[in-house]
Design an enzyme around this catalytic site. Structure first.
Site, PDB file in Angstrom:
ATOM      1  N   ARG A 182       1.129   8.391  34.710  1.00 27.87           N
ATOM      2  CA  ARG A 182       2.025   9.094  35.629  1.00 27.87           C
ATOM      3  C   ARG A 182       3.448   8.579  35.491  1.00 27.87           C
ATOM      4  O   ARG A 182       4.408   9.340  35.590  1.00 27.87           O
ATOM      5  CB  ARG A 182       1.537   8.947  37.084  1.00 27.87           C
ATOM      6  CG  ARG A 182       2.518   9.508  38.106  1.00 27.87           C
ATOM      7  CD  ARG A 182       1.915   9.601  39.497  1.00 27.87           C
ATOM      8  NE  ARG A 182       1.187   8.412  39.881  1.00 27.87           N
ATOM      9  CZ  ARG A 182       1.756   7.279  40.336  1.00 27.87           C
ATOM     10  NH1 ARG A 182       3.073   7.185  40.431  1.00 27.87           N
ATOM     11  NH2 ARG A 182       1.003   6.252  40.677  1.00 27.87           N
ATOM     12  N   LYS A 211       8.203  29.366  29.114  1.00 24.45           N
ATOM     13  CA  LYS A 211       8.735  30.591  28.536  1.00 24.45           C
ATOM     14  C   LYS A 211       9.162  30.373  27.080  1.00 24.45           C
ATOM     15  O   LYS A 211       8.350  30.034  26.242  1.00 24.45           O
ATOM     16  CB  LYS A 211       9.857  31.113  29.417  1.00 24.45           C
ATOM     17  CG  LYS A 211       9.529  31.169  30.914  1.00 24.45           C
ATOM     18  CD  LYS A 211       8.269  31.954  31.238  1.00 24.45           C
ATOM     19  CE  LYS A 211       8.091  32.279  32.715  1.00 24.45           C
ATOM     20  NZ  LYS A 211       7.916  31.131  33.604  1.00 24.45           N
ATOM     21  N   TYR A 242      15.275  34.298  40.224  1.00 28.22           N
ATOM     22  CA  TYR A 242      13.823  34.415  40.124  1.00 28.22           C
ATOM     23  C   TYR A 242      13.197  34.276  41.516  1.00 28.22           C
ATOM     24  O   TYR A 242      13.544  33.375  42.280  1.00 28.22           O
ATOM     25  CB  TYR A 242      13.294  33.352  39.169  1.00 28.22           C
ATOM     26  CG  TYR A 242      11.813  33.134  39.221  1.00 28.22           C
ATOM     27  CD1 TYR A 242      10.919  34.199  39.070  1.00 28.22           C
ATOM     28  CD2 TYR A 242      11.285  31.860  39.428  1.00 28.22           C
ATOM     29  CE1 TYR A 242       9.552  33.996  39.134  1.00 28.22           C
ATOM     30  CE2 TYR A 242       9.917  31.653  39.474  1.00 28.22           C
ATOM     31  CZ  TYR A 242       9.059  32.733  39.334  1.00 28.22           C
ATOM     32  OH  TYR A 242       7.710  32.522  39.399  1.00 28.22           O
ATOM     33  N   ASP A 266      19.904  27.485  35.648  1.00 29.29           N
ATOM     34  CA  ASP A 266      18.578  27.813  35.126  1.00 29.29           C
ATOM     35  C   ASP A 266      18.787  28.500  33.781  1.00 29.29           C
ATOM     36  O   ASP A 266      19.283  29.624  33.710  1.00 29.29           O
ATOM     37  CB  ASP A 266      17.851  28.731  36.107  1.00 29.29           C
ATOM     38  CG  ASP A 266      16.419  29.041  35.684  1.00 29.29           C
ATOM     39  OD1 ASP A 266      16.120  28.940  34.470  1.00 29.29           O
ATOM     40  OD2 ASP A 266      15.609  29.421  36.546  1.00 29.29           O
TER      41      ASP A 266
END
Length: 384
Positions: A49, A200, A102, A175
């Site tokens: 982690r 994406k 978005y 973004d």
């Protein structure tokens, strides 16, 4: 020597394995690491982690490609955005974002952060005077920019918005998901932070979910890094490795996405069934000149408004064959979606509501003649 983008995409953070000579670094599919005595970490690794070599290689690569000093890889784009926002926002903080971002980003802030005392304001980001009025010195903590926007493909002037945000003391976040670092470099244009859904274009093969935050400021990097560690929304080794794999072909893929989309957009502009084509590569697009200045090409995303109304839009979205009806975008295969009931269903009834006549196309890298024929046959069904 400074190498070009595609050279760095293949080699940055990707040194061959020193033990075996393997050209592709291995996946470190391990949750924990043996210590040389208590506190004696090997290479700084303790528990996956906090750090993992495969995730580190991806983060090194992302920072290089975006021109940042630090990058942080997360399990999803929204996890990345949430970690960034929790690093900088406090009760009473204001965030200004575009009125067509978005839907998931708006939902994250409006449904999770606003109830904790954050103030959200949306504005038409292409109207610089409106942005100046919305960004309040000493109050606005974050100016959130999405360009090209999802799904209406609005183009925002990153440099001008960075100047407005910085004059008010706000952190300017871009973004960059639709453009990818191959087409657009927001940090070089004046932004402070870049965020991505690496699901994406960066991943590019519709087989991995991920997100990233890239920064230039060391103090902010410490804050985001702590949230990545403390809240634990990290990308796993396999997902990190798959994302690196995808990045290696980012340049050639996005070149093909862009050329295919330009061909289709040109063919659709003026089509009897289409009221409007939203694509920044068209000279008729209101943001074309800005896009030409701050982007290398215009990307693979197109939205269209159907002249015959919502029923025609739905029928068009359900009538293609190569363009598959699915959420997401940026993969090698072409996808089609109906935003108002799919990607942007969460903002129906708000200022961010997407018109019911709009259909979004993620143009893939198939043969463009096949893709164009598919779109045209679907439009024939709509007008039949």
């Amino acid at each position: 020597m400074t190498h070009g983008f595609s050279t760095r995409a293949i080699h940055s953070g990707q040194a061959f394995d020193p033990t075996t000579g393997a050209v592709v670094p291995p996946i470190y599919q391990s949750s924990t690491f043996v210590q040389d005595g208590i506190g004696g970490f090997r290479g700084g690794y303790e528990y996956a982690r906090s750090a993992n070599p495969t995730r580190d290689s991806l983060q090194t690569l992302l920072a290089d490609l975006e021109g940042g000093s630090h990058a942080f890889s997360f399990a999803s784009g929204l996890a990345a955005e949430d970690a960034l926002l929790r690093s900088v926002l406090r009760p009473g903080s204001r965030i200004v974002m575009g009125n067509d971002v978005y839907g998931g980003t708006h939902r994250l802030v409006n449904r999770l952060h606003v109830p904790w005392g954050v103030v959200l304001e949306t504005v038409e980001m292409t109207d610089l005077d409106a942005v100046r009025a919305a960004v309040r010195p000493g109050e606005t903590a974050v100016l959130w920019v999405e360009t090209p926007s999802n799904p209406l493909m609005k183009i925002s002037d990153v440099t001008a918005l960075a100047e407005i945000g910085h004059a008010a003391g706000a952190l300017v976040v871009v973004d960059n998901t639709f453009a990818s670092p191959y087409l657009q470099q927001p940090l070089a244009l004046g932004a402070d932070v870049v965020v991505h859904s690496t699901t994406k274009y960066i991943g590019g093969h519709s087989d991995v979910v991920g997100g990233a935050v890239v920064v230039r400021d060391d103090e902010l990097a410490d804050k985001v890094g702590f949230l990545q560690f403390g809240a634990g929304g990290v990308s796993a080794p396999m997902e990190s490795w798959l994302t690196v794999r995808g990045i290696k072909t980012l340049g050639v893929r996005v070149d093909r996405h862009s050329s295919n989309a330009a061909t289709i957009a040109d063919a659709l502009e003026g089509h009897a069934a289409i009221e409007r084509v939203y694509y920044p590569g068209l000279a008729s697009h209101p943001g074309h000149e800005i896009a030409a200045r701050q982007m290398k090409a215009f990307g693979g995303m197109i939205s269209v408004s159907l002249a015959a109304g919502p029923a025609a839009a739905r029928r068009f979205a359900e009538s293609t064959e190569l363009f598959q009806l699915a959420e997401s975008l940026g993969g090698v295969e072409s996808l089609i979606g109906y935003p108002t009931e799919m990607t942007h269903a969460s903002v129906r009834g708000t200022e961010l509501e997407v018109p019911e006549t709009v259909v979004r196309l993620s143009v893939g890298i198939e043969d463009v003649d096949d893709l164009l024929a598919d779109v045209l046959q679907a439009l024939d069904r709509v007008t039949a």
